[in-house]
Design an enzyme around this catalytic site. Structure first.
Site, PDB file in Angstrom:
ATOM      1  N   LYS A 190      -1.554  41.486 -72.768  1.00 13.04           N
ATOM      2  CA  LYS A 190      -1.545  41.973 -71.388  1.00 13.04           C
ATOM      3  C   LYS A 190      -0.373  41.293 -70.681  1.00 13.04           C
ATOM      4  O   LYS A 190      -0.477  40.148 -70.236  1.00 13.04           O
ATOM      5  CB  LYS A 190      -2.858  41.589 -70.696  1.00 13.04           C
ATOM      6  CG  LYS A 190      -3.313  42.565 -69.608  1.00 13.04           C
ATOM      7  CD  LYS A 190      -2.440  42.640 -68.420  1.00 13.04           C
ATOM      8  CE  LYS A 190      -2.584  41.426 -67.516  1.00 13.04           C
ATOM      9  NZ  LYS A 190      -1.651  41.525 -66.366  1.00 13.04           N
ATOM     10  N   GLU A 266      -1.864  27.383 -70.926  1.00  9.75           N
ATOM     11  CA  GLU A 266      -0.605  26.758 -70.480  1.00  9.75           C
ATOM     12  C   GLU A 266      -0.497  27.075 -69.000  1.00  9.75           C
ATOM     13  O   GLU A 266      -0.225  28.233 -68.646  1.00  9.75           O
ATOM     14  CB  GLU A 266       0.572  27.337 -71.253  1.00  9.75           C
ATOM     15  CG  GLU A 266       0.463  27.246 -72.754  1.00  9.75           C
ATOM     16  CD  GLU A 266       0.678  25.817 -73.241  1.00  9.75           C
ATOM     17  OE1 GLU A 266       0.479  25.573 -74.437  1.00  9.75           O
ATOM     18  OE2 GLU A 266       1.031  24.947 -72.420  1.00  9.75           O
ATOM     19  N   CYS A 300       7.869  26.820 -65.354  1.00 14.26           N
ATOM     20  CA  CYS A 300       6.706  25.934 -65.225  1.00 14.26           C
ATOM     21  C   CYS A 300       7.075  24.477 -65.431  1.00 14.26           C
ATOM     22  O   CYS A 300       6.455  23.577 -64.914  1.00 14.26           O
ATOM     23  CB  CYS A 300       5.657  26.326 -66.245  1.00 14.26           C
ATOM     24  SG  CYS A 300       6.271  26.151 -67.919  1.00 14.26           S
ATOM     25  N   GLU A 401       2.151  23.605 -56.097  1.00 11.91           N
ATOM     26  CA  GLU A 401       3.191  24.235 -56.915  1.00 11.91           C
ATOM     27  C   GLU A 401       3.783  25.378 -56.087  1.00 11.91           C
ATOM     28  O   GLU A 401       3.078  26.320 -55.706  1.00 11.91           O
ATOM     29  CB  GLU A 401       2.619  24.782 -58.224  1.00 11.91           C
ATOM     30  CG  GLU A 401       3.667  25.522 -59.049  1.00 11.91           C
ATOM     31  CD  GLU A 401       3.111  26.132 -60.309  1.00 11.91           C
ATOM     32  OE1 GLU A 401       2.175  26.940 -60.229  1.00 11.91           O
ATOM     33  OE2 GLU A 401       3.606  25.770 -61.395  1.00 11.91           O
TER      34      GLU A 401
END
Ligand SMILES: NC(=O)c1ccc[n+]([C@@H]2O[C@H](COP(=O)([O-])OP(=O)(O)OC[C@H]3O[C@@H](n4cnc5c(N)ncnc54)[C@H](O)[C@@H]3O)[C@@H](O)[C@H]2O)c1
Ligand SMILES: O=C/C=C/C=C(\O)C(=O)O
Length: 497
Positions: A190, A266, A300, A401
């Site tokens: 996906k 992750e 990231c 973040e």
């Protein structure tokens, strides 16, 4: 030509992006949604969302493939196909490059050197890895003196749900699909709703090289109440590998709990860099310039918190601000462009909201702080690379973040203070340490609570190493043999001699 290869299907029409189920491109039974080029906000394609029934068909096709030729293939046969996949992507490099840039807006200089090459290389990395992996045996004594032999079998887990983010679409998808296939699994992928194209194009390459139908499936759509959730809650999915935001990882972990499915997560980060006064300033600024601003800060592993020992703080702050000011915005397809837009209007507004928050809280803005005017691309989702200082560590600019090209610099005095500041986060994905005192580097590296630490470098990647996050940045490790640990299950056999 692999005798089982099916003739290449006509080049898939990426202006109306289909799903890929059982080796065939099919319209989704859900709604359709627009895919926009981030540099101009123009609609470049319409994507057909998979319905719950489509996801069920994809999982069934994956299950069926496990019982077909794919499930009977030897490791060398699978390895040969994985290498053909790498070759197949490289043979269509420009198509993948154009598709990736149209979806993400990232500059051609970046996508051509990182995204597409690594998207292909991942298949060779795990073709090598699976060829050399071993298992274990133990001989044991028994009362009758004849003994017994134990040996472990490494078996594929089965059907793997693969859910991907939008920042490195091909790279991060094949980082999972390659080891999954190397280990004999089948996958239902996906992709992010923001970046549907390269995963779809890979379906065509799968057919071209002869990967049996149903081994690789792609279903498009969103998360909650859509394809992502249909997949993670599907009872016939054996394991789920996910890369994305921490809050999404929590939802997926919850979905996987029913049926006790293993997950590899992750997740997000708020990565610190620690710069000691012995650092080589030129190397440090070059490294921080990349770790803070590469891919418009949408990495990231990128740096959003920079802690600098007080004696060199001003020099580092000014040099990093100068780096931020040097970026060239423009046509992502031009080699002259060094920074692209953010992925979406929504994400652009999120990043700019933090720019406003910093200003409102009285930050000193050393560079950037807004959105640039880009001639010919006025409607793009642009933000300026930004450097701040002067905020308290409690500021959301320093705790959240942001996932943009921005970093806050804070001075520190002692090594202990630098370590404490770096560790003061619920995240624990990556860090970089800049010092020419290597005893200090090793000492500090052991104390920083992250999955990945770089010393005097950033994003230097040996793909055999364990990759993943600590704390709220992830569960598990992928990379090298660690991927094989997730994509296989060990069965011990004990034989009485
Ligand atoms: N740790 C890493 O290796 C790594 C790498 C890249 C990106 N990231 C993180 O990813 C984030 C940016 O990517 P993003 O915005 O695409 O992340 P996201 O979590 O919003 O979405 C990621 C994927 O999950 C799907 N999804 C969302 N909600 C879901 C649900 N409830 N069930 C199933 N699927 C769901 C989305 O459709 C998308 O395909 C950042 O936080 C970044 O730090 C981490
Ligand atoms: O945005 C996150 C980048 C992740 C990179 C990798 O997973 C890799 O280099 O394998």
């Amino acid at each position: 030509m692999n005798e089982s290869a099916r003739p290449a299907t006509k080049t898939v029409d990426l202006t109306r992006v289909p799903n890929f189920i059982g080796g065939a491109f099919v319209e989704g039974g859900g709604t359709t949604f627009e895919n926009r080029f981030p540099a101009t906000d123009e609609v470049v394609s319409v994507v057909t969302e998979a319905s719950s029934d489509d996801v069920d068909r994809a999982v069934s096709a994956a299950r069926k493939a496990l019982k077909g030729p794919w499930g009977r293939m030897s490791i060398p046969e699978r390895v040969a196909l994985l290498r053909k996949l790498a070759d197949g992507i490289n043979a269509r490099f420009d198509e993948f490059l154009k598709a990736e840039i149209r979806d993400t807006g990232k500059p051609v200089s970046l996508a051509s050197h990182i995204d597409i090459p690594r998207g292909a290389a991942n298949f060779n990395v795990f073709a090598d890895q699976i060829l050399t992996v071993s298992t274990e045996t133990f001989e044991m004594p028994t009362p009758d003196g004849a003994g017994a032999l134990n040996y472990a079998l490494r078996l594929p887990r089965g059907v793997i749900g693969v859910i991907c983010p939008w920042n490195l679409p091909l790279l991060l998808m094949t980082w999972k699909v390659a080891p999954a296939l190397a280990c004999g699994n089948t996958v239902v992928v996906k992709p992010s709703e923001e970046t549907p194209s390269t995963a779809t194009l890979l379906g065509e390459v799968m057919n071209e090289v002869g990967i049996p139908e149903g081994v690789y499936n792609v279903v498009h759509g969103f998360g909650p109440g859509s394809t992502g959730e249909f997949l993670t809650r599907h009872p016939d999915v054996d394991a789920i590998t996910f890369t994305g935001e921490t809050v999404t990882g929590e939802a997926i972990m919850g979905a996987a709990a029913k049926g006790v499915r293993p997950v590899s997560l992750e997740l997000g980060g708020k990565n610190p860099a620690i710069v000691f006064d012995t650092a080589d300033l030129d190397k440090t600024i070059e490294g921080l310039g990349r770790s803070c601003f590469a891919n418009t800060g949408q990495v990231c592993l990128g740096t959003e918190r920079v802690y600098v020992q007080r004696g060199i703080f001003d020099r580092v702050a000014e040099a990093l601000a100068e780096k931020a000011r040097a970026y060239a915005f423009g046509d992502p397809f031009s080699k002259a462009t060094s920074m692209g837009p953010t992925i979406s209007r929504v994400h652009q507004k999120k990043v700019l909201s933090y720019y406003e928050k910093a200003r409102a809280e009285g930050a000193t803005v050393l560079a950037g702080g807004g959105a640039p005017e880009v001639d010919g691309f006025e409607k793009g989702y642009w933000v300026q690379p930004t450097v701040w200082t002067g905020l308290p560590e409690s500021s959301a600019v320093i705790t959240d973040e942001i996932f943009g090209p921005c970093a806050h610099l804070t001075p520190f005095d002692s090594e202990e203070e630098g370590v404490a500041l770096a560790n003061d986060s619920p995240y624990g994905l990556a860090t970089s340490i800049w010092t020419q005192d290597l005893s200090q580097a090793h000492r500090v590296a052991k104390q920083i609570e992250v999955g990945i630490t770089w010393v005097n470098c950033w994003f230097l990647r040996d793909l055999r190493t364990p990759f993943g996050g600590s704390k709220s940045s992830g569960v598990g490790r992928e990379g090298g043999v660690h991927s094989l640990e997730f994509y296989t299950e060990l069965r011990n056999v004990c034989v009485k001699l």
